[in-house]
Design an enzyme around this catalytic site. Structure first.
Site, PDB file in Angstrom:
ATOM      1  CD  GLU A  84      23.169  32.016 -15.768  1.00 57.30           C
ATOM      2  OE1 GLU A  84      22.958  31.753 -14.562  1.00 57.30           O
ATOM      3  OE2 GLU A  84      23.986  31.377 -16.469  1.00 57.30           O
ATOM      4  CB  SER A 353      81.878  34.299  -8.577  1.00 57.42           C
ATOM      5  OG  SER A 353      82.590  33.096  -8.358  1.00 57.42           O
TER       6      SER A 353
END
Length: 670
Positions: A84, A353
């Site tokens: 890296e 309901s």
């Protein structure tokens, strides 16, 4: 050949450009210094606690484990640096040689494909920025890198980077990755394991050995070769690492506990602290929540027992403590890992309901009692706009005779409900819903009585909680207390002042009526809607079920907890399997029975209410001559006077004239 004057001009221009560049660089460094050190979050995950102070295990499906640099195998650090940023200790955050090289390559290719980010820049991106590849993001990244290098040591930056880099599969940081891939802490990694992990962050999907072993192995060998070339390892170590046969544990992530609950608690904490969710998530906070872990486990198990995880069918559920508003348990779907969308909070569906209790509370406010009768029969309603509305009962069953309010609720009679809605009036119905805490938009139409306007599970469960607590307004919440990483309390929930929004007597009477869905004494032209649960329930509960073509609901409560369960498909697919429509009731009943602690549910009766044995069919008082009898409750002065076998006694004000309903509706609207 250029003259001396021309050369002098060129030198001046070059010198001017150089001076501008130097001045610009100095200005950037001066600004970085004046801004001071950027906040260096250690990415410590926030810890969640349940109501008993126990840690709620796991976090969001991702794993974050911070370890010091000394507790990371040296090979892992070297392998990471060599691939890296091999000059990490030689630059001040920016590697200008790599920058110039990548700029030229990107210019030639016309893209931002090649990067030159140092470890410091990548760490800056992990902390403060997104991963998007734009020039503005790269400039911000460079500026943050300068500030990091200016105020923090190389070791601090390297440690932060090793603990925040993403390795895929939900693993953030070397410790989490080491545990996930190899089942061991980072300090125990071998050279081969360390070099394999170091290759993953460039592209976690492409270079994970669990996804593409060939790509991962090629990159591992590249890293080992560079380590050899840089004399980080010997030839013997290189050969041993290349030939080592790696065994992947692929350690399973811990089972998610209360994942949907934690997501919502995180959002609530972010609102309280006026901060971003990500800042809270990794800010090292301690969130003390309202979660009842026992309830949560029972709710999850009840849902799993009814719904096959391979099915597309989804469910949502929530439990609210009526006296306080504490959310004690929550599920937002059948599988959090497949979908983190919280259907208990964010979805709105037609309640069917289960919306009727709000209507019937409005009816109690406008003259109804448990004994009020209306005729249940196939009916076509002619509305004010000239249209016709023809609701129907389930399976087309009707009493073809007057039925009481008690029966209408227990049997879920739709004709009774629509007639009542027309009698009450749309405006009063909607105003009543607001008293119950319903904030969703409601359509002022007669079919609102049958739950045709969409609401959320949390809304309707909270509405029922207001019945359970005697009519007091409560606001559901999940966070009791927040402390920061140093243990300092920065928020503590303050109980809200009790405000009565519903009449206590009417709330109690409606609660008693809602216990009727489980009482087969109220069986009439059809069975009560909770008949299938009657043998399963050992205590007293109030509740209401609701079913549309696409949704199945069950909401009910004891004095201590209000629970709502929804089942359906995300794509609003019709539920053609009858068994599927029963799942909401099954889940609710299994759960409520498991958490019922003492088996002695008693809803406290307020003063001004009387209970009498009543004949369910006629709504009149029952004596030994009546076929059936059920205790029903009335406000004093509204109880029926006659007895079921005394046909000469008029029901007085307890009967609503069906023929006058439309006239009353028109009067209210016009």
């Amino acid at each position: 050949m250029k003259s001396l004057k021309e050369l002098h001009l060129i030198y001046k221009i070059i010198g001017g450009i150089a001076l501008l560049i130097i001045t610009g660089i100095l200005a950037i460094y001066l600004l970085a210094y004046l801004l001071g050190p950027p906040s260096l979050s250690d990415q410590t995950p926030t810890v969640f606690y349940d109501r008993e102070g126990e840690i709620i295990e796991d976090t969001f499906g991702d794993s974050y484990e911070w370890v010091s640099l000394e507790n990371i195998n040296t090979s892992a650090v070297q392998a990471t640096m060599v691939i890296e940023d091999n000059r990490f200790f030689d630059h001040n955050g920016l590697d200008f040689f790599r920058i110039v090289k990548s700029l030229w390559n990107n210019f030639v290719s016309g893209s931002l494909k090649e990067g030159a980010s140092t470890i410091t820049q990548q760490y800056a991106r992990n902390l403060y920025l997104s991963a998007e590849k734009t020039w503005s993001r790269k400039l911000q990244e460079a500026f943050y890198a300068i500030r990091l290098e200016m105020f923090y040591s190389k070791e601090e930056i390297l440690e932060g980077y090793m603990n925040t880099i993403y390795y895929g599969h939900g693993a953030h940081g070397i410790e989490s990755a080491s545990n996930y891939f190899f089942g061991k802490p980072a300090h125990q990694l071998t050279l081969a394991e360390a070099s394999m992990l170091a290759g993953i962050p460039k592209g976690p999907t492409y270079y994970s050995p669990l996804n593409n072993l060939e790509n991962a192995t090629d990159r591992q060998q590249l890293i080992l070769q560079r380590m050899l070339d840089n004399e980080m390892i010997t030839g013997k170590e290189y050969r041993e690492a290349v030939n080592e046969d790696l065994s992947y544990q692929q350690q399973a992530q811990a089972e998610e506990e209360a994942s949907f609950f934690k997501d919502e608690a995180l959002k609530e904490a972010a609102r309280i602290l006026e901060n971003d969710v990500e800042e809270i998530k990794l800010g090292g906070y301690h969130l003390h929540t309202t979660l009842n872990s026992d309830y949560q486990q029972e709710m999850e198990e009840a849902a799993a027992q009814s719904i096959d995880e391979e099915s597309d069918l989804e469910t949502a559920g929530i439990s609210i403590v009526p006296q306080t508003g504490e959310i004690a348990a929550m599920i937002g779907g059948t599988n959090y890992k497949e979908s983190s969308y919280n259907r208990a909070i964010d979805a709105k569906r037609m309640p069917g309901s289960t919306f009727k209790p709000i209507l019937y509370y409005a009816a109690l406010e406008n003259g109804y009692t448990a004994s009020t009768t209306l005729t249940s029969e196939a009916t076509t309603f002619e509305l004010a706009d000239g249209s016709a509305y023809q609701p129907s009962n389930f399976n087309g069953y009707y009493a073809d005779a007057p039925i009481t309010l008690a029966e209408a609720i227990a049997l879920s009679d739709n004709i009774y409900a629509v007639k009542t809605a027309l009698y009450v009036g749309g405006e009063r119905f909607i105003d009543t819903a607001e008293k119950f805490g319903i904030e969703s938009n409601l359509n002022d139409v007669p079919s609102l009585a049958l739950g045709t306007s969409s609401v959320s599970v949390i809304e309707l469960t909270n509405a029922y909680a207001r019945l359970a607590n005697g009519g007091k307004a409560i606001t559901p919440y999940l966070i009791e207390e927040i402390t920061d990483a140093d243990g300092k309390t920065i928020y503590s929930h303050k109980p809200q002042e009790e405000e009565s929004v519903l009449d206590e007597k009417k709330a109690f009477i409606l609660t008693q009526l809602l216990t009727g869905m489980f009482d087969e004494t109220l069986n009439s032209y059809t069975s009560v809607t909770g008949a299938s649960l009657q043998n399963q329930l050992t205590d007293i509960y109030a509740g209401k079920s609701g079913t549309t073509d696409f949704d199945s609901w069950m909401i009910g409560y004891s004095p201590d907890i209000s629970t709502g369960i929804w089942v359906g498909y995300d794509d609003h697919r019709e539920m053609t399997n009858v068994a599927e429509t029963a799942f909401s009731k099954e889940i609710w009943a299994n759960y409520m029975e498991k958490i019922d602690e003492d088996g002695k549910n008693v809803f406290p009766m307020p003063s001004g209410v009387v209970g009498l044995p009543i004949d369910p069919a006629s709504g009149l008082r029952a004596d030994t001559n009546c076929e059936k009898s059920r205790i029903m409750f009335y406000e004093k002065g509204t109880e029926p006077l006659g007895y079921c076998k005394n046909g000469d006694v008029d029901q007085l004000d307890d009967e609503i004239d069906d023929t006058g309903i439309l006239e009353k509706w028109f009067d209210l609207l016009f």
